[in-house]
Design a protein around this motif. Structure first.
Motif, PDB file in Angstrom:
ATOM      1  N   GLU A 163       0.895  -8.597   0.488  1.00  0.00           N
ATOM      2  CA  GLU A 163       2.153  -8.648  -0.274  1.00  0.00           C
ATOM      3  C   GLU A 163       2.337  -7.425  -1.161  1.00  0.00           C
ATOM      4  O   GLU A 163       3.459  -7.083  -1.527  1.00  0.00           O
ATOM      5  N   GLU A 164       1.251  -6.731  -1.483  1.00  0.00           N
ATOM      6  CA  GLU A 164       1.331  -5.523  -2.312  1.00  0.00           C
ATOM      7  C   GLU A 164       2.008  -4.357  -1.588  1.00  0.00           C
ATOM      8  O   GLU A 164       2.405  -3.375  -2.217  1.00  0.00           O
ATOM      9  N   LEU A 165       2.136  -4.465  -0.275  1.00  0.00           N
ATOM     10  CA  LEU A 165       2.718  -3.380   0.516  1.00  0.00           C
ATOM     11  C   LEU A 165       4.238  -3.352   0.453  1.00  0.00           C
ATOM     12  O   LEU A 165       4.850  -2.347   0.787  1.00  0.00           O
ATOM     13  N   GLY A 166       4.842  -4.440   0.044  1.00  0.00           N
ATOM     14  CA  GLY A 166       6.293  -4.483  -0.064  1.00  0.00           C
ATOM     15  C   GLY A 166       6.960  -4.917   1.221  1.00  0.00           C
ATOM     16  O   GLY A 166       6.355  -5.585   2.061  1.00  0.00           O
ATOM     17  N   PRO A 167       8.224  -4.497   1.401  1.00  0.00           N
ATOM     18  CA  PRO A 167       9.001  -4.932   2.570  1.00  0.00           C
ATOM     19  C   PRO A 167       8.357  -4.489   3.887  1.00  0.00           C
ATOM     20  O   PRO A 167       7.699  -3.450   3.954  1.00  0.00           O
ATOM     21  N   LYS A 168       8.588  -5.281   4.915  1.00  0.00           N
ATOM     22  CA  LYS A 168       7.959  -5.010   6.209  1.00  0.00           C
ATOM     23  C   LYS A 168       8.555  -3.818   6.943  1.00  0.00           C
ATOM     24  O   LYS A 168       8.006  -3.374   7.941  1.00  0.00           O
ATOM     25  N   ASP A 169       9.655  -3.261   6.427  1.00  0.00           N
ATOM     26  CA  ASP A 169      10.219  -2.064   7.044  1.00  0.00           C
ATOM     27  C   ASP A 169       9.928  -0.804   6.222  1.00  0.00           C
ATOM     28  O   ASP A 169      10.456   0.273   6.514  1.00  0.00           O
ATOM     29  N   LYS A 170       9.081  -0.937   5.220  1.00  0.00           N
ATOM     30  CA  LYS A 170       8.695   0.207   4.385  1.00  0.00           C
ATOM     31  C   LYS A 170       7.775   1.142   5.184  1.00  0.00           C
ATOM     32  O   LYS A 170       6.938   0.684   5.954  1.00  0.00           O
ATOM     33  N   GLN A 171       7.930   2.435   4.979  1.00  0.00           N
ATOM     34  CA  GLN A 171       7.056   3.402   5.657  1.00  0.00           C
ATOM     35  C   GLN A 171       5.681   3.388   4.991  1.00  0.00           C
ATOM     36  O   GLN A 171       5.565   3.593   3.774  1.00  0.00           O
ATOM     37  N   ILE A 172       4.655   3.143   5.806  1.00  0.00           N
ATOM     38  CA  ILE A 172       3.284   3.050   5.317  1.00  0.00           C
ATOM     39  C   ILE A 172       2.398   3.962   6.156  1.00  0.00           C
ATOM     40  O   ILE A 172       2.448   3.929   7.387  1.00  0.00           O
ATOM     41  N   ILE A 173       1.591   4.762   5.474  1.00  0.00           N
ATOM     42  CA  ILE A 173       0.613   5.625   6.137  1.00  0.00           C
ATOM     43  C   ILE A 173      -0.768   5.128   5.745  1.00  0.00           C
ATOM     44  O   ILE A 173      -1.062   4.951   4.566  1.00  0.00           O
ATOM     45  N   LEU A 174      -1.616   4.920   6.739  1.00  0.00           N
ATOM     46  CA  LEU A 174      -2.976   4.440   6.517  1.00  0.00           C
ATOM     47  C   LEU A 174      -3.976   5.536   6.839  1.00  0.00           C
ATOM     48  O   LEU A 174      -3.761   6.334   7.755  1.00  0.00           O
ATOM     49  N   TYR A 175      -5.065   5.580   6.083  1.00  0.00           N
ATOM     50  CA  TYR A 175      -6.159   6.494   6.416  1.00  0.00           C
ATOM     51  C   TYR A 175      -7.480   5.898   5.973  1.00  0.00           C
ATOM     52  O   TYR A 175      -7.525   4.962   5.180  1.00  0.00           O
ATOM     53  N   CYS A 176      -8.560   6.467   6.514  1.00  0.00           N
ATOM     54  CA  CYS A 176      -9.919   6.061   6.130  1.00  0.00           C
ATOM     55  C   CYS A 176     -10.833   7.285   6.291  1.00  0.00           C
ATOM     56  O   CYS A 176     -10.355   8.416   6.231  1.00  0.00           O
ATOM     57  N   GLN A 177     -12.100   7.057   6.526  1.00  0.00           N
ATOM     58  CA  GLN A 177     -13.035   8.175   6.643  1.00  0.00           C
ATOM     59  C   GLN A 177     -13.049   8.785   8.043  1.00  0.00           C
ATOM     60  O   GLN A 177     -13.019   9.998   8.189  1.00  0.00           O
ATOM     61  N   SER A 178     -13.096   7.913   9.061  1.00  0.00           N
ATOM     62  CA  SER A 178     -13.213   8.445  10.420  1.00  0.00           C
ATOM     63  C   SER A 178     -12.093   8.013  11.360  1.00  0.00           C
ATOM     64  O   SER A 178     -11.992   8.532  12.466  1.00  0.00           O
ATOM     65  N   GLY A 179     -11.268   7.062  10.939  1.00  0.00           N
ATOM     66  CA  GLY A 179     -10.149   6.628  11.765  1.00  0.00           C
ATOM     67  C   GLY A 179     -10.268   5.213  12.301  1.00  0.00           C
ATOM     68  O   GLY A 179      -9.274   4.637  12.731  1.00  0.00           O
ATOM     69  N   GLY A 180     -11.444   4.642  12.278  1.00  0.00           N
ATOM     70  CA  GLY A 180     -11.634   3.294  12.819  1.00  0.00           C
ATOM     71  C   GLY A 180     -10.991   2.205  11.975  1.00  0.00           C
ATOM     72  O   GLY A 180     -10.271   1.346  12.491  1.00  0.00           O
ATOM     73  N   ARG A 181     -11.236   2.241  10.696  1.00  0.00           N
ATOM     74  CA  ARG A 181     -10.679   1.209   9.817  1.00  0.00           C
ATOM     75  C   ARG A 181      -9.162   1.318   9.711  1.00  0.00           C
ATOM     76  O   ARG A 181      -8.458   0.303   9.677  1.00  0.00           O
ATOM     77  N   SER A 182      -8.645   2.536   9.675  1.00  0.00           N
ATOM     78  CA  SER A 182      -7.191   2.693   9.572  1.00  0.00           C
ATOM     79  C   SER A 182      -6.502   2.200  10.845  1.00  0.00           C
ATOM     80  O   SER A 182      -5.411   1.626  10.777  1.00  0.00           O
ATOM     81  N   LEU A 183      -7.121   2.380  11.989  1.00  0.00           N
ATOM     82  CA  LEU A 183      -6.553   1.870  13.239  1.00  0.00           C
ATOM     83  C   LEU A 183      -6.553   0.340  13.229  1.00  0.00           C
ATOM     84  O   LEU A 183      -5.567  -0.291  13.624  1.00  0.00           O
ATOM     85  N   ARG A 184      -7.638  -0.263  12.761  1.00  0.00           N
ATOM     86  CA  ARG A 184      -7.687  -1.731  12.643  1.00  0.00           C
ATOM     87  C   ARG A 184      -6.615  -2.223  11.678  1.00  0.00           C
ATOM     88  O   ARG A 184      -5.944  -3.229  11.925  1.00  0.00           O
ATOM     89  N   ALA A 185      -6.439  -1.516  10.562  1.00  0.00           N
ATOM     90  CA  ALA A 185      -5.422  -1.902   9.581  1.00  0.00           C
ATOM     91  C   ALA A 185      -4.019  -1.797  10.175  1.00  0.00           C
ATOM     92  O   ALA A 185      -3.174  -2.675   9.964  1.00  0.00           O
ATOM     93  N   LYS A 186      -3.759  -0.747  10.932  1.00  0.00           N
ATOM     94  CA  LYS A 186      -2.454  -0.571  11.569  1.00  0.00           C
ATOM     95  C   LYS A 186      -2.166  -1.723  12.527  1.00  0.00           C
ATOM     96  O   LYS A 186      -1.081  -2.305  12.513  1.00  0.00           O
ATOM     97  N   THR A 187      -3.154  -2.058  13.339  1.00  0.00           N
ATOM     98  CA  THR A 187      -3.000  -3.155  14.292  1.00  0.00           C
ATOM     99  C   THR A 187      -2.700  -4.462  13.554  1.00  0.00           C
ATOM    100  O   THR A 187      -1.788  -5.200  13.928  1.00  0.00           O
ATOM    101  N   PHE A 188      -3.444  -4.720  12.490  1.00  0.00           N
ATOM    102  CA  PHE A 188      -3.234  -5.933  11.707  1.00  0.00           C
ATOM    103  C   PHE A 188      -1.821  -5.972  11.124  1.00  0.00           C
ATOM    104  O   PHE A 188      -1.116  -6.988  11.225  1.00  0.00           O
ATOM    105  N   LEU A 189      -1.390  -4.873  10.505  1.00  0.00           N
ATOM    106  CA  LEU A 189      -0.068  -4.846   9.880  1.00  0.00           C
ATOM    107  C   LEU A 189       1.046  -5.011  10.903  1.00  0.00           C
ATOM    108  O   LEU A 189       2.042  -5.690  10.639  1.00  0.00           O
ATOM    109  N   GLU A 190       0.894  -4.411  12.058  1.00  0.00           N
ATOM    110  CA  GLU A 190       1.904  -4.587  13.108  1.00  0.00           C
ATOM    111  C   GLU A 190       1.952  -6.045  13.568  1.00  0.00           C
ATOM    112  O   GLU A 190       3.037  -6.579  13.808  1.00  0.00           O
ATOM    113  N   GLU A 191       0.799  -6.683  13.660  1.00  0.00           N
ATOM    114  CA  GLU A 191       0.769  -8.104  14.020  1.00  0.00           C
ATOM    115  C   GLU A 191       1.436  -8.958  12.944  1.00  0.00           C
ATOM    116  O   GLU A 191       1.982 -10.018  13.243  1.00  0.00           O
TER     117      GLU A 191
END
Length: 116
Positions: free
Chosen positions: A67-95
């Protein structure tokens, strides 16, 4: 036969690099427009180094803090150390129905894209 294979490889590499360039330009544009940048690493990793203005929401607590991310059409950029966690986060948010999510992957990529 070898020439055809060589030309195919060269065209494939060119296509891949132009795709990456478009993605990088889009990331830079989103940052410039004020997209929400989310660091999904641990608080310790975030404290050591993070992208200016990024919000730290570790991947393990993302589902309880969505809920801290705001509206579901808000532009969100994710990052992490190597790319694995950010990809998992992207998949989760899209779901979860978020439609404007980009995975920058590594923190270093985000720094290099924005500094260009």
């Amino acid at each position: 036969m070898f020439k055809v294979f060589y030309v195919f490889i060269m065209l494939s590499l060119f296509s891949f690099s132009s795709c990456k360039n478009r993605e990088d330009k889009e990331l830079a544009e989103w940052v410039g427009k004020g997209a929400l940048v989310v660091d999904v690493r641990s608080p310790n990793e975030y404290e050591k180094r993070h992208f200016p203005g990024a919000v730290n929401i570790p991947i393990d607590s993302l589902s309880s803090r969505v809920e801290e991310l705001g509206p579901k059409d808000k532009q969100i950029i994710l990052y992490c150390q190597s790319g694995g966690r950010s990809l998992r986060a992207k998949t989760f948010l899209e779901e979860e129905g978020f439609s404007q999510v980009r995975d920058a992957g590594r923190i270093d990529r985000l720094f290099s894209v924005v500094s260009e």
